[in-house]
Design an enzyme around this catalytic site. Structure first.
Site, PDB file in Angstrom:
ATOM      1  CG  ASP A  13      -0.439  -0.028   2.672  1.00 17.81           C
ATOM      2  OD1 ASP A  13       0.761   0.106   2.688  1.00 17.81           O
ATOM      3  OD2 ASP A  13      -1.260   0.300   3.403  1.00 17.81           O
ATOM      4  CB  SER A  14       4.486   1.757  -0.157  1.00 14.98           C
ATOM      5  OG  SER A  14       4.699   0.537  -0.916  1.00 14.98           O
ATOM      6  CG  ASP A  73       0.054  -4.156   1.980  1.00 19.71           C
ATOM      7  OD1 ASP A  73      -0.316  -4.827   2.681  1.00 19.71           O
ATOM      8  OD2 ASP A  73       0.747  -3.287   2.140  1.00 19.71           O
ATOM      9  CE  LYS A  90       2.833  -5.849   3.658  1.00 24.56           C
ATOM     10  NZ  LYS A  90       2.367  -4.723   4.547  1.00 24.56           N
ATOM     11  CD  GLU A 129       0.536  -1.590   8.072  1.00 24.61           C
ATOM     12  OE1 GLU A 129       0.307  -0.727   8.855  1.00 24.61           O
ATOM     13  OE2 GLU A 129       0.948  -1.037   6.887  1.00 24.61           O
ATOM     14  CD  GLU A 163       7.844  -0.374   7.594  1.00 22.89           C
ATOM     15  OE1 GLU A 163       6.978  -0.892   6.961  1.00 22.89           O
ATOM     16  OE2 GLU A 163       8.167   0.773   7.032  1.00 22.89           O
TER      17      GLU A 163
HETATM   18  O1  KIV Z   1       3.575  -1.208   1.543  1.00 25.44           O
HETATM   19  C1  KIV Z   1       4.695  -1.609   1.536  1.00 25.44           C
HETATM   20  O2  KIV Z   1       5.555  -1.415   0.400  1.00 25.44           O
HETATM   21  C2  KIV Z   1       5.191  -2.118   2.664  1.00 25.44           C
HETATM   22  C3  KIV Z   1       6.767  -2.439   2.854  1.00 25.44           C
HETATM   23  C4  KIV Z   1       7.146  -1.414   3.196  1.00 25.44           C
HETATM   24  C5  KIV Z   1       6.929  -3.749   3.646  1.00 25.44           C
HETATM   25  O3  KIV Z   1       4.209  -2.643   3.372  1.00 25.44           O
END
Ligand code: KIV
Length: 278
Positions: A48-49, A87, A117, A119, A186
């Protein structure tokens, strides 16, 4: 590079005992996913970056499920070997178990991801367990969790006190028990990342968490110097492609303005006899 079989979550888990490092990078679209897959990177994370490095948001909180599905689908179309992790954006897995399974399913079914993924540690273990029971592999993410960065007091290293370190180890164990196949750590202090890595039997993938994790992940746009609004201390920049791109754009502009482009070889021509008939 010779085409190898598609990696599975079982292959990734097995790396823990084999000791061979897991490589991971982010991708958000087709051309980057092609490059990363071709280079033999094990896990492609559609992080989600995306919100920050591609969509221009201030943080990752604004990213929506539809945006994640759209970009995950573009990445999946390109990938032949890497394991694709989609994500789950903020708000897509913390309101109810039903919603969490529904959204994780969208990333797999519509986005073509192999796994998702999310968090959170102990607090999110029941959600992880529910998604895993629905047949979807889950990668955990603890330490600095950008979706809840305000609750953590900003983008700071985690695991700096004995109490915080114990909590991280508990979080990792809870995620392992809930069925995660790997965990992203992280911005965890290197010493505590090592302890977490030794405390679980699933691989840890570090980002800013030192050398003792079972694998490493970076945001590709940081690593190649494409996104230069902010570069975290833990990023090693292997290229500065924004400089080459900037130079290419300036050269194109000058060529057009000075009528140097297009040249003869960039033009299509009609045959002389046809031209005479016009
Ligand atoms: O969103 C992302 O790119 C991430 C990485 C920083 C692990 O969660």
């Amino acid at each position: 590079m010779e085409q190898q079989a598609k990696l599975t979550v079982l292959d990734v888990r097995a790396r823990k005992s084999s000791g061979s490092m897991i490589t991971s990078l982010t991708a958000y679209d087709y051309p980057w996913a092609l490059l990363i897959d071709k280079a033999g990177i094990d896990i492609i994370l559609v992080g989600d970056s995306l919100g920050m490095v591609v969509l221009g948001y201030e943080d990752t909180v604004a990213v929506t499920m539809n945006e994640m599905v759209h970009h995950t689908r573009a990445v999946s179309r390109a990938v032949k070997r890497s394991l694709v992790v989609g994500d789950m954006p903020f708000g897509s897995y913390n309101s109810s178990f039903e919603k969490a399974v529904e959204n994780a399913t969208r990333l797999i079914k519509e986005g073509g991801a192999d796994s998702v993924k999310l968090e959170g540690g102990k607090n999110m273990a029941p959600v992880v367990e529910t998604i895993v029971k629905a047949g979807i592999p889950v990668q955990g993410h603890i330490g600095l969790t950008p979706q809840t960065v305000s609750a953590l007091g900003g983008y700071k290293a985690q695991g700096k006190s004995a109490e915080a370190a114990r909590a991280l180890i508990e979080d990792a164990r809870a995620l392992e028990d809930a069925g995660c196949f790997s965990i992203v750590l992280e911005a965890v202090t290197a010493q505590i990342a090592r302890m977490v890595t030794e405390a679980v039997s699933i691989p840890t993938i570090g980002i800013g968490s030192g050398i003792h994790c079972d694998g490493q992940v970076l945001v590709t746009h940081d690593m190649v110097g494409l996104f230069d609004r902010f570069t975290p201390k833990f990023v090693k920049q292997y290229a500065k492609i924004n400089e080459s791109i900037n130079q290419a754009i300036i050269s194109y502009k000058e060529d057009v303005e000075k009528r140097r482009f297009p040249g003869e070889k960039h033009a299509f021509n009609i045959k002389a006899d046809e031209l005479e008939k016009v």
